[in-house]
Design an enzyme around this catalytic site. Structure first.
Site, PDB file in Angstrom:
ATOM      1  N   GLU A 233     -63.002 -61.236  15.924  1.00 36.02           N
ATOM      2  CA  GLU A 233     -63.644 -60.768  16.988  1.00 36.02           C
ATOM      3  C   GLU A 233     -64.781 -60.535  16.684  1.00 36.02           C
ATOM      4  O   GLU A 233     -65.197 -59.409  16.447  1.00 36.02           O
ATOM      5  CB  GLU A 233     -62.736 -59.519  17.321  1.00 36.02           C
ATOM      6  CG  GLU A 233     -60.849 -59.922  17.745  1.00 36.02           C
ATOM      7  CD  GLU A 233     -60.468 -58.614  18.257  1.00 36.02           C
ATOM      8  OE1 GLU A 233     -60.954 -57.350  18.298  1.00 36.02           O
ATOM      9  OE2 GLU A 233     -59.416 -58.506  18.588  1.00 36.02           O
ATOM     10  N   HIS A 328     -63.877 -54.052  19.706  1.00 37.53           N
ATOM     11  CA  HIS A 328     -62.844 -55.479  19.751  1.00 37.53           C
ATOM     12  C   HIS A 328     -63.335 -56.205  20.181  1.00 37.53           C
ATOM     13  O   HIS A 328     -64.225 -56.442  21.723  1.00 37.53           O
ATOM     14  CB  HIS A 328     -61.391 -54.729  20.285  1.00 37.53           C
ATOM     15  CG  HIS A 328     -60.794 -54.366  19.265  1.00 37.53           C
ATOM     16  ND1 HIS A 328     -60.356 -54.704  18.161  1.00 37.53           N
ATOM     17  CD2 HIS A 328     -61.258 -52.741  18.489  1.00 37.53           C
ATOM     18  CE1 HIS A 328     -59.664 -53.141  17.395  1.00 37.53           C
ATOM     19  NE2 HIS A 328     -60.325 -52.519  18.072  1.00 37.53           N
ATOM     20  N   GLU A 401     -63.165 -53.081  24.425  1.00 35.73           N
ATOM     21  CA  GLU A 401     -63.086 -54.374  24.158  1.00 35.73           C
ATOM     22  C   GLU A 401     -64.744 -55.119  24.701  1.00 35.73           C
ATOM     23  O   GLU A 401     -65.008 -54.522  26.293  1.00 35.73           O
ATOM     24  CB  GLU A 401     -62.194 -55.033  25.233  1.00 35.73           C
ATOM     25  CG  GLU A 401     -61.077 -53.633  24.382  1.00 35.73           C
ATOM     26  CD  GLU A 401     -60.388 -55.060  23.579  1.00 35.73           C
ATOM     27  OE1 GLU A 401     -60.845 -55.815  23.231  1.00 35.73           O
ATOM     28  OE2 GLU A 401     -58.716 -54.493  22.629  1.00 35.73           O
TER      29      GLU A 401
END
Length: 487
Positions: A233, A328, A401
């Site tokens: 990631e 992430h 995210e």
């Protein structure tokens, strides 16, 4: 990325089986079947034996087409997503189709226009391939598993071309970046080695704050940010660097934040996995973001060291650990967004929503509508869930995210692909949102060049209580009323 993986079992479906994919191809010259002798120009040579590289096998289909197999994560055949490899010995104007045939996930942003990135020796800046050249489909030749095919035309014979799932950010790149920060001798930046990985790579900890806060007797508010627990990631590292760059800058907002908050940053929780080119796991095949409850000092040493530090800070009456944010990247959704925890007390739920609402106003690519709060059993071992249960009710734990692909601007129907720079910009916006959260806008000198910040017109307030939960809750209630509504 906090999501459930549904694996597609392709092991053993081709000659030799995927169990044989235990290493990367190394200067593999792929010639037509039956050909003998030295490779000719146009007999492509593939290589992934470099840092963060991943390509386990290449099958020749025709002079125009090749099947490529991702090497599974070390010691864990379940995860096959990240790829990163070079191609050389090309012929000018040579057109090819590469089929990546063994993804372990079916859902993918490739369905929505995402494409791999490419660079070459003469054009070293990464670029996304045109979406029209990328196809994602169920393939009858591979047991109806999902395949991502992309067409490419080589245009310079002497170039080495590199293709990757997303913009790579290697362990060495991080080390060079942190070394360059150290050379600046910033009095408000401290770099420490918090521990070592299984393969003896550094686990770095940065502390960014006005040095007066480092006195053990002084009460301090701490914001703790981590990244790259999942090594594939890579956007998380660009966000983290943007976050750091802003906080160590001379921007007036950064100076105010350093005067009021202690920022702790662990930029790479899984350095071995990053170095090896894994997507989700460590060297030993562990998804570290499922082992926060009982990390082993020998199997999960980086996680163990970070957890020890956080527990130690949580036990210090002089420290108010107010935020934990784990960064992430997401493979199926667009925009930046957050995951938070679920609590029984509605007032605590509302307070937890304050920071993502503020961030939504500061970052055009951040989506509050995509932000969610959950307590899935499968997420119990994540940093967000574990620390959400460990820390007191004045602390907030989030997973931040960001899409591997793109974000949607307001009033636009076309996705905007992320670049390295726009990932870093999101990191800067995360950092500056703490000015709004801590109600420090009144300290900005409006007449000072560079002091402008696009944010809500937050009314100034009194001192934010360090360990006074009532004072903090009242501040949060005021902030909540100021940002209530959709972003």
């Amino acid at each position: 990325m906090e999501e459930i993986h549904r694996d597609v079992d392709t092991a053993g479906t081709e000659t030799g089986g995927e169990d044989a994919l235990v290493g990367n191809v190394s200067k593999l010259a792929v010639s037509p079947p039956g050909y003998t002798g030295a490779p000719r120009k146009g007999h492509l040579t593939f290589d992934a034996c470099f840092e963060s590289g991943n390509l386990g096998r290449v099958d020749y289909i025709s002079e125009f087409e090749f099947d490529l197999f991702i090497r599974p994560d070390t010691c864990n055949p379940r995860f096959r997503v990240w790829f990163n490899f070079t191609v050389e010995n090309v012929r000018e104007t040579q057109r090819v189709i590469f089929n990546i045939v063994n993804f372990s996930k079916t859902k993918s942003l490739y369905r929505d226009g995402m494409s791999p990135v490419v660079k070459s020796t003469s054009r070293p800046k990464w670029q996304r391939l045109p979406a029209k050249n990328v196809y994602y489909y169920r393939c009858p030749d591979h047991r109806r598993n999902y395949v991502m095919s992309f067409a490419f035309c080589f245009d310079r014979e002497d170039d080495v071309y590199q293709f990757s799932y997303c913009y790579p950010y290697t362990y060495s790149r991080l080390q060079h970046y942190l070394a360059s920060l150290e050379r600046r001798n910033l009095h408000y930046l401290l770099r420490e080695q918090l521990g070592l990985s299984v393969q003896q790579r550094r686990l770095d900890l940065l502390t960014i704050t006005n040095p007066i806060h480092l006195s053990p007797e002084r009460e301090k508010k701490v914001v703790f940010l981590t990244a790259r627990v999942h090594p594939g990631e890579s956007p998380a590292s660009f966000i983290c660097q943007g976050f750091i760059d802003f906080l160590v800058s001379e921007h007036p907002v950064a100076q105010i934040l350093r005067d009021h908050v202690v920022f702790k940053v662990v930029p790479m929780l899984n350095p071995d996995g990053v170095y090896l080119g894994n997507y989700r796991c460590s060297l030993m095949g562990f998804d570290l973001n499922r082992h926060w409850q009982e990390p082993s000092p020998w199997a999960h040493p980086t996680l163990h060291a970070v957890k020890q530090l956080i527990v130690q800070m949580n036990q210090d009456p002089k420290v108010s650990l107010e935020f934990y944010i784990d960064v992430h990247a997401h493979s199926t959704m667009m925009n930046g967004f957050m995951y938070g925890n679920v609590f029984e007390e509605e007032e605590r739920v509302q307070r937890q929503a304050v920071f993502p609402r503020l961030l939504c106003h500061n970052a055009p690519d951040f989506s509050f509508s995509s932000t969610s709060f959950n307590k899935d059993v499968v997420k119990a071992g994540t940093g967000r869930r574990f620390l959400g249960g460990l820390l007191d009710d004045t602390s907030y734990c989030y997973t931040l995210e960001v899409s591997f692909y793109s974000y949607m601007m307001a009033a636009s129907s076309s996705p905007v692909p992320y670049t390295e720079d726009t990932y870093m910009k999101l990191g800067r916006n995360v950092a500056r949102t703490f000015l709004d959260y801590y109600r420090l806008n009144n300290l900005l000198d409006d007449n000072k060049p560079g002091s402008h910040i696009n944010s809500l017109n937050v009314l100034p307030s009194g001192r934010h209580g360090n360990n006074n939960s009532n004072g903090k809750n009242q501040d949060d209630e005021r902030k909540l009323h100021e940002v209530r509504g959709d972003c």
